[in-house]
Motif scaffolding. Structure first.
Motif, short mmCIF file in Angstrom:
data_model
loop_
_atom_site.label_atom_id
_atom_site.label_comp_id
_atom_site.label_asym_id
_atom_site.label_seq_id
_atom_site.Cartn_x
_atom_site.Cartn_y
_atom_site.Cartn_z
N THR A 199 0.85 -1.18 0.00
CA THR A 199 0.00 0.00 0.00
C THR A 199 0.89 1.23 0.00
N SER A 200 0.64 2.14 -0.90
CA SER A 200 1.50 3.32 -1.05
C SER A 200 0.63 4.55 -1.31
N PRO A 201 1.25 5.73 -1.42
CA PRO A 201 0.45 6.92 -1.77
C PRO A 201 -0.28 6.78 -3.10
N ALA A 202 0.12 5.82 -3.92
CA ALA A 202 -0.58 5.60 -5.19
C ALA A 202 -1.91 4.87 -5.01
N THR A 203 -2.11 4.26 -3.86
CA THR A 203 -3.31 3.46 -3.62
C THR A 203 -4.48 4.34 -3.22
N PRO A 204 -5.56 4.36 -3.99
CA PRO A 204 -6.74 5.14 -3.57
C PRO A 204 -7.40 4.48 -2.37
N VAL A 205 -8.10 5.27 -1.58
CA VAL A 205 -8.72 4.74 -0.36
C VAL A 205 -9.79 3.71 -0.69
N TRP A 206 -10.50 3.89 -1.80
CA TRP A 206 -11.55 2.93 -2.13
C TRP A 206 -10.96 1.53 -2.30
N LEU A 207 -9.71 1.44 -2.78
CA LEU A 207 -9.09 0.14 -2.98
C LEU A 207 -8.58 -0.45 -1.66
N SER A 208 -7.89 0.37 -0.86
CA SER A 208 -7.36 -0.16 0.40
C SER A 208 -8.48 -0.54 1.36
N GLU A 209 -9.51 0.31 1.46
CA GLU A 209 -10.63 0.00 2.35
C GLU A 209 -11.53 -1.08 1.75
N GLY A 210 -11.72 -1.03 0.46
CA GLY A 210 -12.55 -2.04 -0.19
C GLY A 210 -11.94 -3.43 -0.08
N PHE A 211 -10.62 -3.52 -0.24
CA PHE A 211 -9.97 -4.81 -0.13
C PHE A 211 -10.05 -5.33 1.30
N ALA A 212 -9.86 -4.44 2.27
CA ALA A 212 -9.94 -4.86 3.67
C ALA A 212 -11.33 -5.39 4.00
N ASP A 213 -12.36 -4.74 3.48
CA ASP A 213 -13.72 -5.25 3.69
C ASP A 213 -13.93 -6.56 2.94
N TRP A 214 -13.38 -6.65 1.75
CA TRP A 214 -13.50 -7.90 0.98
C TRP A 214 -12.89 -9.06 1.76
N ALA A 215 -11.73 -8.83 2.35
CA ALA A 215 -11.09 -9.87 3.16
C ALA A 215 -11.92 -10.21 4.39
N ALA A 216 -12.57 -9.20 4.98
CA ALA A 216 -13.34 -9.41 6.20
C ALA A 216 -14.65 -10.16 5.95
N TYR A 217 -15.31 -9.87 4.83
CA TYR A 217 -16.61 -10.50 4.55
C TYR A 217 -16.49 -11.76 3.70
N ARG A 218 -15.31 -12.00 3.18
CA ARG A 218 -15.08 -13.14 2.29
C ARG A 218 -15.46 -14.45 3.00
#
Length: 419
Positions: free
Chosen positions: A291-310
């Motif tokens: 995760t870097s400054p290039a990563t938009p928040v929708w991707l970092s937060e969306g992926f974290a939720d994807w991992a949580a609800y998967r």
């Protein structure tokens, strides 16, 4: 409203200085470390020696050695620091050091030092946690040594858990929970939930990561805000956040992550909600290296939720109720969420829809391209040298699509799953 979480690790550096301020800073830095000034060089070396002795005292659990670095007349500081060292007694420290950044002399045996306290917890931290501190020092004419007369957070820095009280340590099989003022049974429950979060995240993110997590549980939301250096109002409804420095290289984290729990908000969740929260935050720990400054928040937060609800077999409209209401009301979002949509303290519905929209975007990628492509996409975006073009290039190289096509597919996906 859906459970709200936020990666507090994203740091934006604003370089808005006047030419005069830059020149002054350069001159000051030059003066602080000028190799041609033997007196100044000697003072720097002596201050560094004081800090080295202090660090050794912490690792050796040596109160006398720790207090020996403090000015004898700094009565209040000595009392506070004695308590802080005692509060640390049960924390399994692997390392503890001070990196001296600048020394500013004030004449007559007085100086200010800006230092970075860097420490690691044994068995958990691959990289150290770094905390900026500002020290006021005085030089004793009798023995020629420098002593610390004041110790405070550096500009913009946050507080430290051991400053809030005695730390209770609970070890899980894959977690370490450090709590202040909370019942042991509560901390043990947090550890058990974190222990389940780690393998769930490892299944979603098979890349290399520590596969362990450190969770901090302060006594109150005020304590949580103090650890984050932010206003209390920003976190009253937030169950947990993850701290950690986002590096620009995308190859290594600048500092170890900590999951910080708001005990009041966390306690209001059921077992499922608590599991989702800690799995989400643990996903941030696992993905930090990519995760870097290039990563938009929708991707970092969306992926974290994807991992949580998967794998939870929950209907999409139960996971994304705010977005479902918008879609069914004929007001679906036109674009993917932007970073500003994730700001705390604003409209709660907007924030919920932002998280839900990011989750649905990651769900779309998994459904259409597969989980491996989702991981590859995340890594490609984070590995881009800057924000501009990061998502566009990854969409093209990894998924074979364009931003316009992806957005249209996302809107269709919302309609199909939430309509």
């Amino acid at each position: 409203m859906a459970v709200q979480r936020r990666d507090a690790g994203r740091k934006r550096v604003r370089a808005r200085r006047t030419a005069g301020a830059v020149l002054a800073a350069l001159l000051l830095a030059s003066a602080c470390a000028a190799p041609g000034d033997p007196a100044r060089d000697t003072a720097t070396q002596e201050i560094r020696a004081t800090l080295d002795r202090r660090a050794a005292a912490v690792l050796n659990h040596d109160p006398a050695g720790y207090l020996a670095a403090l000015a004898p007349k700094a009565t209040a500081l000595r009392a506070a620091q004695r308590t802080e060292l005692a509060n640390l007694a049960d924390v399994p420290l692997k390392s503890w050091s001070y990196e001296l950044r600048t020394v500013t002399p004030h004449g007559a045996g007085r100086a200010t030092a800006d230092v970075d306290l860097r420490y690691r917890i044994d068995g958990y931290d691959r990289a150290p946690v770094s905390a900026s501190r500002t020290l006021e020092l005085t030089r004793d004419e009798a023995d020629g040594r420098w002593y610390i007369a004041a110790d405070r957070p550096g500009k913009g820095a946050s507080g430290l858990l051991w400053q809030q009280g005695d730390i209770e340590v609970v070890r899980g099989s894959r977690s370490l929970v450090l709590g202040v003022g909370r019942p042991e049974a509560e901390l043990r429950g947090v550890a058990e939930t974190a222990d389940r979060a780690v393998p769930a995240v490892s299944a979603a993110w098979p890349e290399s990561w520590a596969r362990r997590v450190v969770v901090l549980v302060p006594d109150t939301v005020e304590g949580m805000a103090g650890l984050l250096g932010s206003p209390v109002a920003s976190y009253r409804g937030i169950a947990a956040v993850t701290t950690g420095e986002v590096g620009g290289s995308g190859r290594a984290p600048g500092t170890a992550d900590r999951v910080i729990v708001n005990p009041q908000a966390y306690a209001m969740l059921g077992a499922f909600g608590q599991q989702v929260v800690l799995t989400h935050e643990t996903a941030h720990v696992a993905t930090r290296v990519h995760t870097s400054p290039a990563t938009p928040v929708w991707l970092s937060e969306g992926f974290a939720d994807w991992a949580a609800y998967r794998g939870e077999n929950r209907a999409a409209d139960l996971v994304a109720p705010e977005l479902a209401e918008a879609v069914r009301g004929g007001e679906p979002p036109a674009e993917l969420p932007v970073d500003e949509d994730f700001g705390f303290g604003g409209d709660a519905g907007r924030l919920a829809r932002a998280y839900e929209g990011g989750w649905m975007a990651c769900e779309l990628i998994e459904d259409r391209w597969g989980a491996e492509k989702l991981i590859a996409f995340y890594k490609a975006v984070g590995g881009h040298p800057g924000r501009d073009g990061a998502v566009e290039q990854a969409l093209h190289t990894v998924l074979g699509t364009t931003p316009q096509e992806f957005t249209a597919s996302w809107r269709d996906y919302l309609a199909a799953r939430l309509g």
